[in-house]
Design a protein around this motif. Structure first.
Motif, PDB file in Angstrom:
ATOM      1  N   PRO A 118       0.836  -1.215   0.000  1.00 23.70           N
ATOM      2  CA  PRO A 118       0.000   0.000   0.000  1.00 23.70           C
ATOM      3  C   PRO A 118       0.861   1.251   0.000  1.00 23.70           C
ATOM      4  O   PRO A 118       1.948   1.284   0.577  1.00 23.70           O
ATOM      5  N   LYS A 119       0.361   2.263  -0.687  1.00 27.48           N
ATOM      6  CA  LYS A 119       1.072   3.540  -0.716  1.00 27.48           C
ATOM      7  C   LYS A 119       0.802   4.307   0.566  1.00 27.48           C
ATOM      8  O   LYS A 119      -0.313   4.282   1.088  1.00 27.48           O
ATOM      9  N   PRO A 120       1.799   4.989   1.138  1.00 25.25           N
ATOM     10  CA  PRO A 120       1.581   5.771   2.357  1.00 25.25           C
ATOM     11  C   PRO A 120       0.617   6.917   2.090  1.00 25.25           C
ATOM     12  O   PRO A 120       0.555   7.463   0.982  1.00 25.25           O
ATOM     13  N   LEU A 121      -0.147   7.270   3.140  1.00 21.39           N
ATOM     14  CA  LEU A 121      -1.145   8.337   3.000  1.00 21.39           C
ATOM     15  C   LEU A 121      -0.487   9.673   2.743  1.00 21.39           C
ATOM     16  O   LEU A 121      -0.951  10.474   1.929  1.00 21.39           O
ATOM     17  N   PHE A 122       0.636   9.924   3.433  1.00 19.29           N
ATOM     18  CA  PHE A 122       1.356  11.181   3.274  1.00 19.29           C
ATOM     19  C   PHE A 122       2.744  10.893   2.722  1.00 19.29           C
ATOM     20  O   PHE A 122       3.385   9.920   3.090  1.00 19.29           O
ATOM     21  N   GLY A 123       3.218  11.775   1.850  1.00 22.47           N
ATOM     22  CA  GLY A 123       4.558  11.639   1.300  1.00 22.47           C
ATOM     23  C   GLY A 123       4.710  10.442   0.386  1.00 22.47           C
ATOM     24  O   GLY A 123       5.766   9.830   0.308  1.00 22.47           O
ATOM     25  N   ALA A 124       3.605  10.100  -0.325  1.00 16.49           N
ATOM     26  CA  ALA A 124       3.661   8.927  -1.192  1.00 16.49           C
ATOM     27  C   ALA A 124       4.686   9.099  -2.302  1.00 16.49           C
ATOM     28  O   ALA A 124       5.284   8.140  -2.757  1.00 16.49           O
TER      29      ALA A 124
END
Length: 426
Positions: free
Chosen positions: A72-78
């Motif tokens: 999964p891609k991080p919510l912030f700083g993807a």
């Protein structure tokens, strides 16, 4: 008679084939859980083209994958942080070492991409790898990222690919990027240290003027003592700053934004600032030596890679880090293009020391211009190192004196009336 319509199918172009291959070769990052032959639970992260292929690869390694899903891609700083020039320099050295060791380009890019902590850097390297797998050259793939790989970089890589000496050119490019980043770091260090100290001194001064001196003023007012002129000067300054700090802040911010805007948008203003900077004692010397070092290093690298002198000067015209020297290199390029010797063109600018011009002339006559340019670069890079160390040694006592005068003056001004309080109370 019926007319039979025929449809001709055009042969797919190389670009279409490349795009198709790129789509097929696109990889994803998966997170997996599983067990080994002893039943021990394992967890890992791996890049693969599909979950099925990854499961087969894990089975080949003796791992029974129970769960595989895309990371999964991080919510912030993807997207990750910005790719810094230092990261490009490290990448250049790593890929040069791999090429020299015989590692295939695609495999080397894959290894380096999976070892990146910066997601943007990782995605960029994977995209370059995909483009190469699709039939593009390394230089063409890098040109998609002009911020990270400028025209000079891609031209050198292209020259290496054309001549069949890509590993040697990459090693040269890596050394070039490392040297340039080192000298840029030295210049930034020389300019950042005094600026940072003065900013801290300014903040401390504002805190004293806005919060501390008004408290002393109220104490003095309660005793009814007549303030000395020196103390009164600071009290009046404190009143002015306290009542007009918002306007002062707006003016300062507006001035900074205006200067930056003009510097980026107005070549004449940038030229004026650059020329004024070269006249600052010690700092101007560092900027001049840095520009000459970068000019010599860049021109030496491009010329050594087999790029013709006129084309090499085109690449150098934006690489000196100084608008003054960039403009001078463009004039040099024009003179060389009409048949003048490089040493003659450099002398006409009146920006290069006589020693540099003479060394270039010797290099031209001996047919060893690149070697002589590298010697010039090494000499001036060492001069920058020495000048930065000298500047730091010179500025430390100077800055301490300035801070002592500012802060010490305020302390003296606040304690002067204390000597009068005894008379008032008595």
């Amino acid at each position: 008679m019926a007319t039979v319509a025929t449809t001709t199918r055009s042969k797919p172009s190389a670009a279409d084939i490349g795009r198709t291959r790129a789509q097929v070769n696109q990889s994803l990052t998966f997170v997996w859980w599983g067990t080994d032959g002893r039943g021990k639970k394992l967890k890992g992260e791996q890049v693969a083209k599909s979950a099925a292929l990854l499961k087969a690869e894990l089975r080949r390694q003796g791992i029974n994958a129970t769960t595989i899903k895309p990371k999964p891609k991080p919510l912030f700083g993807a997207s990750g942080r910005t790719i810094k020039p230092r990261e490009i320099a490290v990448f250049s050295r790593q890929i040069a070492v791999m090429m020299a060791a015989g590692v295939p380009m695609v495999q080397g890019l894959d290894i380096l991409a999976n070892g990146q902590a910066n997601p943007r850097m990782k995605n960029m390297l994977l995209d370059i790898k995909t483009n190469i797998e699709g039939g593009a050259s390394l230089a063409e793939s890098m040109r998609k990222y002009p911020v990270q790989f400028d025209e000079l970089y891609t031209n050198l890589v292209k020259a290496g690919e054309t001549a069949g000496v890509l590993d040697t050119v990459l090693d040269t490019v890596a050394s070039y990027k490392e040297n340039i980043e080192t000298i840029k770091g030295k210049v930034k260090k020389a300019l950042f240290y005094p600026a940072a100290v003065l900013v801290v001194a300014f903040i401390v001064t504002m805190i004293l003027l806005i919060f501390v001196i008004p408290q002393f003023e109220s104490v003095f007012a309660n005793f009814g003592a007549k303030l000395p002129a020196f103390t009164l000067m600071y009290v009046n300054l404190s009143r002015f700053v306290t009542h007009h700090w918002l306007i002062m802040t707006a003016i300062m911010v507006g001035a900074i934004v205006g200067i930056v805007f003009l510097y980026k948008r107005s070549p004449r203003f940038a030229h004026f600032i650059a020329r004024a900077s070269l006249k600052i004692p010690v700092v101007g010397q560092i900027l001049t030596q840095s520009a000459i070092a970068r000019f010599a290093r860049t021109l030496g690298v491009t010329f050594k890679a087999g790029v013709p002198l006129v084309e090499a000067l085109d690449s150098v015209s934006t690489a000196t880090g100084s608008p003054i020297y960039n403009e001078a290199v463009k004039k040099i390029r024009g003179d060389v293009a009409v048949g003048h010797q490089l040493q003659f063109a450099m002398r006409q600018t009146e920006l290069f020391p006589n020693m540099v011009v003479q060394m270039v002339g010797i290099g031209e006559e001996a047919g060893a211009l690149d070697t002589m340019l590298f010697k010039i670069a090494e000499f001036y890079e060492q001069e920058v190192n020495n000048a930065v160390d000298a500047l730091s040694s010179l500025l430390e006592p100077f800055i301490m004196i300035i801070i002592g005068i500012i802060v010490g003056g305020m302390v003296i001004a606040m304690y002067l009336p204390i000597f009068q309080l005894g008379n008032v109370v008595g």
